[in-house]
Design an enzyme around this catalytic site. Structure first.
Site: not given
Ligand code: 3PG
Length: 210
Positions: A44, A48, A132
């Site tokens: 994924e 961002r 999710k």
């Molecule tokens: C996110 O979108 O940042 C994900 O959920 C990842 O979360 P994490 O960095 O706490 O693993």
């Protein structure tokens, strides 16, 4: 194949989905290859950064064994952008009707974020049975998700948010968890230093979690 079956077929490929926040092809491609080499093909890439779409495009072309999806999809306009870049699935931190409509229209599987029973039920009414659970740890963690499985046994979850290798194991033992997501497999310092072998080793540890 219906939406849920298509999504499950992707999510069942590995117990862990690495969440990547990358700046473009230069870091994205070797990182994706390192993860695939370690046995984690489903990736994924969060939308961002400015270079996220280019990173998805580059992974889709240069790492044929990767199944790349776009994360942090917040608006309907991002759905088509992500699909055109080569995303095979979408992930969103929350759920909106507009986003669900846009994903259905684009014919791309969406993993929508929920954090409560009501949100999960609302998405199930729209036909989304694979969700999710976000942000997993702050929202209640393993105990919370376990509590949802009795009244909502038909729903499956990919918990994400605050998870590490030890916690991943506990989530994966639940009957309603298909896989977990997280960024702990791609530490920022390792990516910055190009320590791809270290990342492959982290991926290997995750690939054998179940
Ligand atoms: C996110 O979108 O940042 C994900 O959920 C990842 O979360 P994490 O960095 O706490 O693993």
């Amino acid at each position: 194949m219906d939406h849920n079956a298509g999504l499950l077929a992707i999510l069942k490929r590995a117990p862990v989905i690495p969440v990547l926040t990358v700046h473009g092809p230069d870091d994205a491609v070797p990182l994706a290859q390192a993860l695939v080499d370690g046995g984690l093909p489903v990736l994924e890439v969060t939308l961002r950064t400015e270079g996220a779409l280019k990173a998805i495009e580059a992974i889709a072309h240069a790492v044929p064994d990767a199944i790349v999806g776009a994360g942090t999809v917040l608006s309907a306009s991002q759905v088509e952008e992500a699909r055109s870049a080569g995303s095979r699935f979408l992930v969103s931190p929350g759920s909106t009707l507009k986003l669900a409509d846009a994903a259905t229209h684009a014919g791309i599987p969406l993993l929508p974020g929920v954090a409560t029973a009501s949100e999960a039920m609302a998405m199930a009414e729209l036909g989304y049975h694979v969700l999710k659970f976000f942000p997993a740890e702050p929202a209640g963690g393993v105990a919370y998700l376990k509590s949802l499985s009795a009244p909502l046994p038909h729903l499956m979850f990919c918990p994400t948010g605050g998870i590490d290798e030890t916690k991943a194991k506990s989530y994966l033992a639940l009957p309603n968890v298909v896989c977990v997501g997280g960024s702990w497999i791609t530490p920022a310092d390792a990516v910055k230093a190009g320590e791809w072998k270290r990342i492959t080793e982290l991926a290997k540890a995750c690939a054998s979690l179940r």
